[in-house]
Design an enzyme around this catalytic site. Structure first.
Site, short mmCIF file in Angstrom:
data_model
loop_
_atom_site.label_atom_id
_atom_site.label_comp_id
_atom_site.label_asym_id
_atom_site.label_seq_id
_atom_site.Cartn_x
_atom_site.Cartn_y
_atom_site.Cartn_z
N CYS A 19 6.51 1.92 0.20
CA CYS A 19 5.64 3.09 0.04
C CYS A 19 4.28 2.87 0.67
CB CYS A 19 5.41 3.41 -1.43
SG CYS A 19 6.90 3.76 -2.33
N ASP A 78 1.89 0.87 -0.65
CA ASP A 78 0.93 0.42 -1.67
C ASP A 78 1.65 -0.48 -2.65
OD1 ASP A 78 -1.45 1.76 -1.05
OD2 ASP A 78 -0.66 3.61 -1.89
N CYS A 112 -4.68 0.29 1.08
CA CYS A 112 -5.83 0.70 1.87
C CYS A 112 -7.14 0.28 1.20
CB CYS A 112 -5.80 2.21 2.01
SG CYS A 112 -5.88 3.00 0.41
N CYS A 159 -4.55 5.58 -5.83
CA CYS A 159 -4.94 4.15 -5.87
C CYS A 159 -5.47 3.79 -7.25
CB CYS A 159 -6.01 3.85 -4.82
SG CYS A 159 -5.42 4.12 -3.15
#
Ligand code: FES
Length: 277
Positions: A35, A37, A62, A106
């Site tokens: 994915c 992440d 990220c 996130c």
């Protein structure tokens, strides 16, 4: 180009607590490399007090994922597991002074890694705890469960598919799940609005108050020989009458606030007020 706060930049450029604790007491892993992440959180926990002595993270993600994970480790160090478990993704976002809406997932990943780590500690395991394992998957591209979508909608008051995608990634791939996400949103808000006290008819309000009185409040009071009856509803104020042993009881006003009002607020509407006739 994403619009990041200074604090996000700072935690991305100089992340705190990067790495992995040797022989950790708790491990939480979420996300997947597929994915894009993934996050691994390791904790050192003081036996007895359950205080988090140290926290480290490793992430494949990220700038926002790095900043969120790093912020999380700073936020939980020194807290007990019980206090740390109250941290939500909103707290992580607040700590960072905000995140771009497209990057909210996130912060959710941080919250989930912490949840997984606490679960692993309670279960005495140091292997991967998969949040939502065995639950119904709505978005196959990102393995997002219905429970995760509902939690994000509820905690962050989401109303659109785009918002759900920002917070969970669901719907951000092939988009085959979009119809299902729309239905989950529609059903959730229909149910939530139905529960709004203000939107109920007078009969619905009375029925709901009577139900809570008979199921939750009066059984407790009857154990001491008293009970309460409903007299009137004026806006958000519920007027009640004490009966039996409750009449003239010196602790009746405390009962009214700490038992009756508390129960009505939890079960029906958090803004309800009660008063005795
Ligand atoms: S199944 Fe959800 S985006 Fe593909």
């Amino acid at each position: 180009m994403w619009n990041y706060t200074e604090k996000v930049y700072e935690y991305f450029r100089n992340p705190r607590n990067v790495g992995e604790i040797e022989n950790p007491d708790a491990v939480g892993e979420v996300g997947s490399i597929i994915c894009g992440d993934a996050l691994k959180l390791t904790l050192k926990v003081e036996k007895g007090t359950e205080k988090i002595l140290d926290a480290k993270f490793k992430t494949f993600g990220c700038a926002s994922a790095i900043a969120s994970s790093s912020a999380l480790t700073e936020m939980i160090k020194g807290k007990t597991l019980a206090d740390a478990s109250k941290i939500t993704n909103q707290h992580i976002v607040e700590f960072l002074g905000g995140l771009p809406s497209e990057k909210m997932h996130c912060s959710v990943m941080g919250m989930e890694a912490l949840e997984a780590a606490i679960k692993s500690y309670k279960g005495g395991k140091q292997e991967k705890v998969i949040i939502g394992a065995g639950e119904r998957i709505v978005c196959k591209c990102f393995s997002v469960t219905e429970a995760k979508i509902l939690k994000a909608i509820k905690e962050n008051k989401l109303h659109t598919v785009e918002e759900v995608t920002n917070f969970t990634k669901a719907g951000g791939g092939c988009r085959q799940c979009v119809g299902e996400i729309e239905k989950i949103l529609k059903d959730y808000w229909a149910e939530a609005e139905h529960k709004s006290f203000e939107k109920m008819t007078v009969v619905e309000k009375i029925k709901m108050l009577e139900k809570v009185l008979s199921e939750d409040i009066n059984p407790k009071l009857k154990a001491d020989g008293g009970w309460i009856e409903l007299v009137d509803v004026r806006g958000k104020t519920v007027v009640l009458r004490f009966l039996g042993m409750c009449v003239g009881c010196p602790s009746s006003s405390a009962t009214l606030k700490n038992v009756v009002e508390k129960e009505f607020r939890e079960r029906i509407d958090p803004t309800l007020e009660v008063e005795a006739q």
